[in-house]
Write a protein that holds these residues in place. Structure first.
Motif, PDB file in Angstrom:
ATOM      1  N   GLN A  22       0.390 -13.303  -1.592  1.00  0.00           N
ATOM      2  CA  GLN A  22       1.098 -12.080  -2.005  1.00  0.00           C
ATOM      3  C   GLN A  22       2.439 -11.972  -1.290  1.00  0.00           C
ATOM      4  O   GLN A  22       3.465 -11.694  -1.910  1.00  0.00           O
ATOM      5  CB  GLN A  22       0.262 -10.846  -1.655  1.00  0.00           C
ATOM      6  N   VAL A  54       0.849  -6.859   4.005  1.00  0.00           N
ATOM      7  CA  VAL A  54       0.094  -7.087   2.766  1.00  0.00           C
ATOM      8  C   VAL A  54      -1.185  -7.855   3.115  1.00  0.00           C
ATOM      9  O   VAL A  54      -1.398  -8.226   4.266  1.00  0.00           O
ATOM     10  CB  VAL A  54       0.927  -7.851   1.707  1.00  0.00           C
ATOM     11  N   GLU A  55      -2.014  -8.105   2.089  1.00  0.00           N
ATOM     12  CA  GLU A  55      -3.327  -8.684   2.408  1.00  0.00           C
ATOM     13  C   GLU A  55      -3.333 -10.198   2.548  1.00  0.00           C
ATOM     14  O   GLU A  55      -3.992 -10.733   3.422  1.00  0.00           O
ATOM     15  CB  GLU A  55      -4.347  -8.244   1.365  1.00  0.00           C
ATOM     16  N   THR A  56      -2.626 -10.868   1.641  1.00  0.00           N
ATOM     17  CA  THR A  56      -2.717 -12.333   1.666  1.00  0.00           C
ATOM     18  C   THR A  56      -1.340 -12.982   1.778  1.00  0.00           C
ATOM     19  O   THR A  56      -0.323 -12.391   1.412  1.00  0.00           O
ATOM     20  CB  THR A  56      -3.378 -12.869   0.372  1.00  0.00           C
ATOM     21  N   ASP A 111      -1.273  -9.911  11.456  1.00  0.00           N
ATOM     22  CA  ASP A 111      -0.946  -9.252  10.192  1.00  0.00           C
ATOM     23  C   ASP A 111      -0.017 -10.125   9.345  1.00  0.00           C
ATOM     24  O   ASP A 111       0.905 -10.757   9.871  1.00  0.00           O
ATOM     25  CB  ASP A 111      -0.239  -7.906  10.445  1.00  0.00           C
ATOM     26  N   LYS A 158       3.601 -14.114   9.316  1.00  0.00           N
ATOM     27  CA  LYS A 158       2.327 -13.694   9.886  1.00  0.00           C
ATOM     28  C   LYS A 158       2.611 -13.441  11.359  1.00  0.00           C
ATOM     29  O   LYS A 158       3.152 -14.324  12.041  1.00  0.00           O
ATOM     30  CB  LYS A 158       1.303 -14.808   9.699  1.00  0.00           C
ATOM     31  N   ARG A 175      -3.220   3.052   8.851  1.00  0.00           N
ATOM     32  CA  ARG A 175      -2.901   2.301   7.628  1.00  0.00           C
ATOM     33  C   ARG A 175      -2.153   1.000   7.958  1.00  0.00           C
ATOM     34  O   ARG A 175      -1.690   0.806   9.072  1.00  0.00           O
ATOM     35  CB  ARG A 175      -2.104   3.177   6.671  1.00  0.00           C
ATOM     36  N   PRO A 176      -2.026   0.107   6.964  1.00  0.00           N
ATOM     37  CA  PRO A 176      -1.222  -1.102   7.186  1.00  0.00           C
ATOM     38  C   PRO A 176       0.213  -0.692   7.509  1.00  0.00           C
ATOM     39  O   PRO A 176       0.730   0.272   6.947  1.00  0.00           O
ATOM     40  CB  PRO A 176      -1.278  -1.832   5.845  1.00  0.00           C
ATOM     41  N   ASP A 179       0.830  -1.199   0.000  1.00  0.00           N
ATOM     42  CA  ASP A 179       0.000   0.000   0.000  1.00  0.00           C
ATOM     43  C   ASP A 179       0.869   1.255   0.000  1.00  0.00           C
ATOM     44  O   ASP A 179       1.429   1.623   1.025  1.00  0.00           O
ATOM     45  CB  ASP A 179      -0.895  -0.035   1.245  1.00  0.00           C
TER      46      ASP A 179
END
Ligand code: GDP
Ligand code: MG
Length: 370
Positions: free
Chosen positions: A338, A333-335, A284, A294, A252-253, A66
């Motif tokens: 990724q 990040v989201e996944t 996260d 993670k 934000r992230p 992001d």
């Protein structure tokens, strides 16, 4: 890169290089193991072996991470990040210890600070300050070289009984190059031979004009031994920080920089991350340099487990798949897919770079021999 060697391709598919050569031969290409093939051919080979291709580029990495600019209304004040620099034996370590101690005494009952590479203290006025726990110029420059700018204010320690020395000058140059404001801590003021005025005039010769000489660099006379002036120093830093108007967006992230990283026997890879923007939370998913993970646990500088860490907060991060390097940047990040793809892409890019450097050396050596 638009090409890949046969052996590297085989490696990444976990296939035998000889089988890849055979498959290329079937396509009418006579290629040896160490030769490179273009990306399109590689893709055909990969499909031939029944694997999936994922092409990731720098642009994709940018997209996943992001990079949207923060809106003005989301920005909040954040604590300053301070690095202590100065000549050897002028008292950097003693000063860091004294500052940390002062806080433990006035802070939470029984707060045992652990060394995680950085710590936070509260000045008397209530201002929170984040100190990097690794004094020394090497850390500062190597972090900067890796693109991690993790210092807002440099505290330059100069011993009052010794004055400006070679590494003092080096520190001044680092701070100037990084365009980071400086506060001078004139240390060892308790010593009979202390001559703070000499320090101030000495500094003038290196274009550091202190307030007492009409400039804008603050000086504070301190003693890491007696604790004299420490509170004043912290307030001076808080004041400097206010002038800088440091802000970040906690919503934000998270993005942060690795201060230290190690492989812990019991806990696996552990990295101390200084959050620079956003908030890092348990659970996260992140990529950090060539590693990803993670967040399994976050541990603060007091040794307590916390659920999240906001801007300028240093935390130990558990849940990494490998050990990153100091100066690596962490991005949420989201996944997991990724995170894994970006980490792999970076790892391969680094490998290609090393291979290219290696090939150049071999060619040079061959030419030298010829
Ligand atoms: P560094 O190399 O800059 O990290 O310096 P140190 O913190 O290791 O200190 C070097 C020496 O100076 C040690 O023997 C300290 O005990 C001493 N020292 C540090 N601060 C003070 C101080 O404020 N007063 C006096 N008298 N000695 C100090
Ligand atoms: Mg030291």
């Amino acid at each position: 890169p638009e090409s890949i060697t046969v052996s590297e391709l085989a490696n990444r598919m976990a296939e035998r290089a000889a089988d890849v050569v055979k498959s290329l031969m079937k396509m009418g290409l006579m290629v040896s193991i160490n030769e490179a093939i273009d990306a399109d051919t590689a893709e055909l080979v990969i499909e031939e072996f029944g694997h999936r291709t994922v092409r990731v580029s720098d642009a994709d990495v940018e997209q996943v991470i992001d990079t949207v600019e923060d809106k003005e209304e989301d920005l909040q004040a954040r604590p300053p990040i301070i690095t202590i620099m100065g000549h050897v034996d002028h008292g950097k370590t003693s000063l860091l210890d004294r500052i940390r101690q002062a806080n433990v005494v006035s802070g939470e009952a029984g707060g045992i600070t652990q060394h995680i590479g950085a710590y936070q203290v509260k000045a008397e006025s209530g201002a929170v300050l984040s100190f990097l726990d690794t004094p020394g110029h090497a850390a500062f420059t190597s972090m900067r070289a890796r693109g991690a700018n993790v210092t807002d204010i440099v505290v330059l320690v100069v011993a009052a009984d010794d004055a400006v020395m070679p590494q003092t000058v080096e520190a001044i140059n680092h701070a100037k190059a990084a365009d980071v404001p400086m506060i001078v801590a004139i240390n060892k003021i308790d010593k009979p031979a202390a001559n703070p005025q000499k320090v101030r005039t000495d500094l003038l010769q290196h274009e550091v004009v202190v307030e007492e000489m009409g400039g804008d660099v603050q000086t504070v006379e301190v003693s890491a031994h007696t604790g004299q002036g420490i509170d004043t120093l912290l307030e001076a830093i808080a004041l400097q920080s206010e002038i800088l108007e440091l802000t970040a967006n906690p919503k934000r992230p998270a993005q942060g920089a690795v201060i230290e990283a190690k492989l812990d026997v019991g806990r696996g890879p552990v990295a101390t991350v200084l959050v620079q923007n956003g908030t890092l939370k348990r659970g996260d998913i992140f990529v950090v340099g060539e590693q990803w993970g993670k967040v399994r646990a976050l541990i603060n500088d007091k040794g307590d487990r916390v659920d999240e860490a906001g801007p300028s907060v240093p935390v130990e991060v558990l849940g990494l798949n490998g050990t990153p390097e100091a100066g690596d940047v962490l991005n949420v990040v989201e996944t997991e897919a990724q995170a894994r793809e970006i980490a792999e892409y970076r790892e391969n890019a680094a490998k290609d770079k090393r291979a290219a450097a290696g090939a150049a050396i071999t060619l040079d050596q061959m030419l030298a021999r010829a």
